[in-house]
Design an enzyme around this catalytic site. Structure first.
Site, short mmCIF file in Angstrom:
data_model
loop_
_atom_site.label_atom_id
_atom_site.label_comp_id
_atom_site.label_asym_id
_atom_site.label_seq_id
_atom_site.Cartn_x
_atom_site.Cartn_y
_atom_site.Cartn_z
N LYS A 141 12.58 -16.71 -18.63
CA LYS A 141 13.10 -15.47 -18.27
C LYS A 141 14.01 -15.16 -18.92
O LYS A 141 13.99 -13.56 -19.40
CB LYS A 141 13.77 -15.66 -16.89
CG LYS A 141 13.57 -14.59 -15.65
CD LYS A 141 12.23 -14.69 -15.30
CE LYS A 141 11.06 -14.64 -16.01
NZ LYS A 141 9.82 -14.84 -15.44
N ASN B 140 0.18 -0.08 6.01
CA ASN B 140 0.80 -0.76 5.16
C ASN B 140 1.43 -1.96 5.89
O ASN B 140 1.90 -1.75 6.74
CB ASN B 140 1.82 -0.24 4.32
CG ASN B 140 2.43 -0.86 3.52
OD1 ASN B 140 2.05 -1.85 2.72
ND2 ASN B 140 3.60 0.03 2.71
N GLY B 141 1.01 -3.08 5.22
CA GLY B 141 1.57 -4.49 5.98
C GLY B 141 0.59 -5.31 6.33
O GLY B 141 -0.61 -5.00 5.95
N LYS C 279 1.57 -7.21 -19.01
CA LYS C 279 1.70 -7.87 -17.84
C LYS C 279 0.61 -9.05 -17.40
O LYS C 279 0.92 -10.00 -17.04
CB LYS C 279 1.66 -6.76 -16.75
CG LYS C 279 1.77 -7.30 -15.00
CD LYS C 279 3.13 -7.72 -15.02
CE LYS C 279 3.38 -8.53 -13.58
NZ LYS C 279 4.68 -9.65 -13.37
N HIS D 223 19.12 -37.07 -27.37
CA HIS D 223 18.23 -37.72 -28.45
C HIS D 223 17.81 -36.84 -29.64
O HIS D 223 16.74 -36.90 -30.08
CB HIS D 223 16.87 -38.11 -27.66
CG HIS D 223 17.13 -39.31 -26.42
ND1 HIS D 223 17.10 -40.64 -26.97
CD2 HIS D 223 17.32 -39.45 -25.32
CE1 HIS D 223 17.50 -41.33 -25.79
NE2 HIS D 223 17.60 -40.38 -24.98
N TRP E 28 -3.63 -1.89 -1.63
CA TRP E 28 -3.30 -3.07 -2.47
C TRP E 28 -3.76 -4.19 -1.59
O TRP E 28 -3.25 -4.51 -0.48
CB TRP E 28 -1.77 -3.35 -2.65
CG TRP E 28 -1.52 -4.65 -3.16
CD1 TRP E 28 -1.03 -5.78 -2.44
CD2 TRP E 28 -1.37 -4.98 -4.65
NE1 TRP E 28 -0.76 -6.95 -3.33
CE2 TRP E 28 -1.10 -6.62 -4.74
CE3 TRP E 28 -1.97 -4.49 -5.66
CZ2 TRP E 28 -0.87 -7.23 -5.61
CZ3 TRP E 28 -1.83 -4.99 -6.81
CH2 TRP E 28 -1.40 -6.60 -7.10
N GLU F 2 11.65 -22.41 -16.29
CA GLU F 2 11.47 -20.80 -15.84
C GLU F 2 12.62 -20.00 -16.25
O GLU F 2 12.68 -18.97 -16.66
CB GLU F 2 11.33 -20.81 -14.50
CG GLU F 2 11.07 -19.37 -13.64
CD GLU F 2 10.13 -18.45 -14.30
OE1 GLU F 2 9.44 -18.83 -15.27
OE2 GLU F 2 10.30 -17.19 -14.18
N GLU G 281 12.30 -13.92 -22.35
CA GLU G 281 11.38 -12.68 -22.63
C GLU G 281 12.19 -11.43 -22.49
O GLU G 281 11.38 -10.32 -23.07
CB GLU G 281 10.19 -12.93 -21.64
CG GLU G 281 10.41 -13.04 -20.28
CD GLU G 281 9.10 -13.15 -19.36
OE1 GLU G 281 8.26 -12.86 -19.79
OE2 GLU G 281 9.38 -13.56 -18.35
N CYS H 193 0.74 -1.12 0.06
CA CYS H 193 0.08 0.10 -0.17
C CYS H 193 0.82 1.34 -0.19
O CYS H 193 1.99 1.00 0.04
CB CYS H 193 -0.98 -0.01 1.16
SG CYS H 193 -1.78 -1.36 1.59
N ARG I 241 3.42 1.65 -7.06
CA ARG I 241 3.43 0.58 -6.20
C ARG I 241 2.08 -0.24 -6.38
O ARG I 241 1.97 -1.33 -5.92
CB ARG I 241 3.29 1.14 -4.67
CG ARG I 241 4.36 1.92 -4.33
CD ARG I 241 4.21 2.65 -3.07
NE ARG I 241 4.32 1.86 -1.85
CZ ARG I 241 5.18 1.58 -1.00
NH1 ARG I 241 6.37 2.00 -1.46
NH2 ARG I 241 4.96 0.87 -0.01
O1 M6R Z 1 -0.67 -13.43 -14.18
P1 M6R Z 1 -0.42 -14.89 -14.44
O2 M6R Z 1 0.64 -15.57 -13.46
O3 M6R Z 1 -1.59 -15.79 -14.51
O4 M6R Z 1 0.61 -14.89 -15.87
C1 M6R Z 1 0.91 -15.99 -16.35
C2 M6R Z 1 1.75 -15.53 -17.64
O5 M6R Z 1 1.12 -14.73 -18.28
C3 M6R Z 1 3.13 -15.05 -17.05
O6 M6R Z 1 3.68 -15.79 -15.97
C4 M6R Z 1 4.06 -14.84 -17.94
O7 M6R Z 1 4.70 -15.80 -18.62
C5 M6R Z 1 5.19 -13.75 -17.62
N1 M6R Z 1 5.48 -12.81 -18.60
C6 M6R Z 1 6.39 -14.49 -17.22
O8 M6R Z 1 7.34 -13.66 -16.74
#
Ligand code: M6R
Length: 609
Positions: A486, A100-101, A604, A505, A74, A482, A489, A2, A27
């Site tokens: 990372k 906040n917290g 996002k 293989h 939040w 993962e 992307e 928050c 935030r």
């Molecule tokens: O909000 P979500 O966790 O459901 O989103 C899922 C994916 O869209 C999200 O994890 C995406 O792969 C990110 N860009 C990964 O960094």
């Protein structure tokens, strides 16, 4: 996470509070509100949604007064709504509080207050503080002393701003585990959760430390420690730009969020572990229910799905229960076989991902019990699931998910451990050892983050590669998915995650001299096999970077490029080993000149199919 602001001085407070809240928008928030002292009375206006809604309401309801506090919320306890927005008033209306917290023992305090006749207007943990302070002020006649006595009763984290009609000449501020600063003006002073809120007015601030409290008057500020001793504090002069200040001094939100992982892990674990036991009753995951689970199905997208892959391995290994996992976009269209006895887990940072939501609806229609693991209170997925386990990562602003992943992994670990205990598939000593080690992870994460130079050096050495491979076995393979995502992307380097044993293989044909292979080396049971796979690619001219335990000697003879993490239980390693992988991706993106916060073509929250 928050946002708090407060102003005391000679000017009208409302405009200044709105400006301050606007500067804390980064935030993330879902509602906001202000309280102003007007002719000795507290007046409050709050609104769910964007700050603009609060501004509109304030345009209709004129609040005048030169002392006020404001808040962007939040949501944690209770959905985003007008009632749950801050500031919260005490029963008599004499006290207004912004917070906040998370107050972890709020339920017990709330029950006590209800028994004493207090009536609650919201579902928040914060309102507890307002009533509790009112109760304390019945016997304690000094506001500072009363706030000190009240915060002593709180467990958890807080940054607080308090107004009280009996003490109209001051704002009380207190902090523990949540940030709070005091801005020093000319004939006026401010409180805020973060420096950007006060930067247009002053560059001179006090940074409150853990457990410190302040009485903020228009013409002076007094700071005290928890024992009530006055603290002589140095003024900190800010020389950053507003932009840098928003990111807490970090170059990007992504880097800031990577560095927040120790805190995020602690916030996620702490409320669920009590006296050596895991408590998931908030999601109605009772012992009886968990004992009866015959199959678990996990569905999610992207990073959330890769956290699910770690969850699958843990649940299968610890609980001896089959786990099916699928990306939501496939799951929803393949007419999946589901039983009402399945425990169905959806994982989503935003709680709004269209495919994940569709999978959730499908599972509910087939009669499954759906538990959501999400970071956003009141999100659609949170509302539609049968029950929710919130990851308390705080708002994630950068597109690339980092702290959400680690907290999702921890939440799945808690489920696996709890279920194993209920089913009797784990020995008591092993359960206790894992639980104890789980609680050490935040500190170990912070240890990794305290020295990032080696990661920077490795990124500088390898950022110009156009293809990379991530390999691992078991949980390391789950993590490699993962780590590879990372990198892709944000740095736009093509990369592929491979089960290390599968490399030969086919994909090994792509290994050529100079190609980088990142090997995840945390799983002792298969480490010898993995070393053979590393030798296979080395023989073909690849360069290998390992991510493994600092005390593991064996990789040293294979490669000079190593990213080290502190030793932990192999089952818990992904939550730590992901951190160097995130940093590596981040620094590769920086070396290549890209903005990691806003990768091309990505949003996002993916709310379309
Ligand atoms: O909000 P979500 O966790 O459901 O989103 C899922 C994916 O869209 C999200 O994890 C995406 O792969 C990110 N860009 C990964 O960094």
């Amino acid at each position: 996470m928050c946002g708090i602001v407060g102003y005391i001085g000679r000017e009208e407070a409302v405009g200044l509070l709105l400006e301050g809240l606007k500067r804390l928008e980064y935030r993330g928030y879902d509602s906001s509100g202000v309280a102003v002292l007007e002719e000795g009375k507290l007046r409050v206006v709050k609104a769910r949604g964007k700050l603009e809604r609060l501004r509109e309401k304030l345009a209709q309801t004129k609040l005048t007064g030169t002392t006020g506090i404001g808040h962007t919320r939040w949501a944690t306890h209770g959905e985003p709504s007008d009632e749950n927005s801050h500031p919260h008033l005490s029963q008599s209306g004499e006290i207004a509080v912004v917070h906040n917290g998370i107050i972890e023992n709020y339920a017990a305090l709330r029950d006590k207050l209800i028994a004493r006749g207090y009536r609650f207007q919201s579902e928040t943990d914060t309102e507890v503080f307002a009533h509790l302070l009112e109760e304390t002020l019945k016997t304690e006649h000094d506001l500072l002393g009363a706030v000190r006595a009240t915060v002593r009763q709180l467990e958890g984290a807080y940054a607080l701003g308090v107004l009280c009609t009996r003490f109209p000449d001051r704002i009380l501020a207190a902090r523990k585990d949540s940030p709070l600063i005091i801005g020093l003006g000319e004939g006026c002073n401010y409180i805020a959760s973060d420096i950007p809120a006060v930067l247009p007015y002053t560059r001179r601030v006090y940074l409150l430390k853990e457990g410190e409290m302040a009485q903020v008057f228009a013409d002076r500020v007094e700071i005290y420690d928890m024992e009530g001793e006055k603290v002589d504090k140095e003024v900190f002069t800010v020389n950053w730009s507003v932009d840098a200040a928003e990111k807490g001094g970090y170059a990007h939100f992504m880097l800031k969020e990577i560095h927040e992982q120790g805190r995020a892990m602690r916030d996620t674990l702490r409320p669920r572990i009590r006296e050596g036991e895991i408590d998931l009753s908030e999601a109605k995951l009772t012992d009886e229910l968990l004992r009866g689970v015959a199959r678990v199905v996990i569905t999610a997208c992207g990073t959330a799905c890769y956290a699910g892959q770690v969850g699958r391995a843990l649940i299968e290994r610890l609980c001896r229960v089959p786990v099916e996992i699928d990306v939501a976009s496939e799951f929803r269209y393949r007419d999946p076989i589901l039983q009402p006895t399945d425990l169905f887990l959806v994982v989503s940072q935003s709680g709004e991902t269209a495919d994940t939501l569709a999978a959730l609806r499908l599972a509910k229609a087939r009669g499954c019990k759906v538990v959501a693991i999400t970071n956003v209170v009141g999100s659609t997925i949170a509302r539609e699931a049968d029950s929710v386990l919130y990851t308390w990562a705080g708002p994630e602003i950068a597109v690339a998910s980092t702290k959400a992943y680690t907290t999702q992994v921890l939440m799945l670990t808690l489920i696996a451990l709890k279920m194993a205990k209920c089913k009797g598939t784990i020995a008591r000593e092993r359960y206790e050892a894992l639980l104890a080690e789980l609680q050490r992870l935040p500190e170990k994460a912070e240890e990794i983050l305290s020295d990032v130079e080696n990661v920077q050096r490795c990124a500088a050495r390898f950022f110009s590669q156009e293809d990379m491979f991530f390999i691992g076995r078991g949980l390391d393979y789950a993590l490699s998915l993962e780590a590879s995502l990372k990198l892709k992307e944000i740095s736009y380097i093509h990369s592929e995650a491979m089960a290390a044993g599968e490399l030969k293989h086919g994909t090994i044909a792509l290994i050529e001299p100079g190609r980088l292979v990142v090997a995840l080396c945390t799983q002792g049971a298969t480490l010898e096999k993995l070393r053979s796979n590393i030798r296979e690619v080395l023989t073909r001219g690849a360069v290998v970077l390992t991510i493994g335990y600092a005390d593991s000697e064996a990789e040293k003879e294979l490669t000079p490029y190593r990213l080290a993490i502190p030793r932990t239980d192999d089952l818990l390693a992904p939550a730590l080993a992901v951190i160097p992988a995130q940093l590596f991706a981040y620094y590769c993106a920086i070396q290549r000149g890209y903005d990691p916060d806003k990768p091309r073509n990505l949003a996002k929250s993916v709310t379309v199919e």
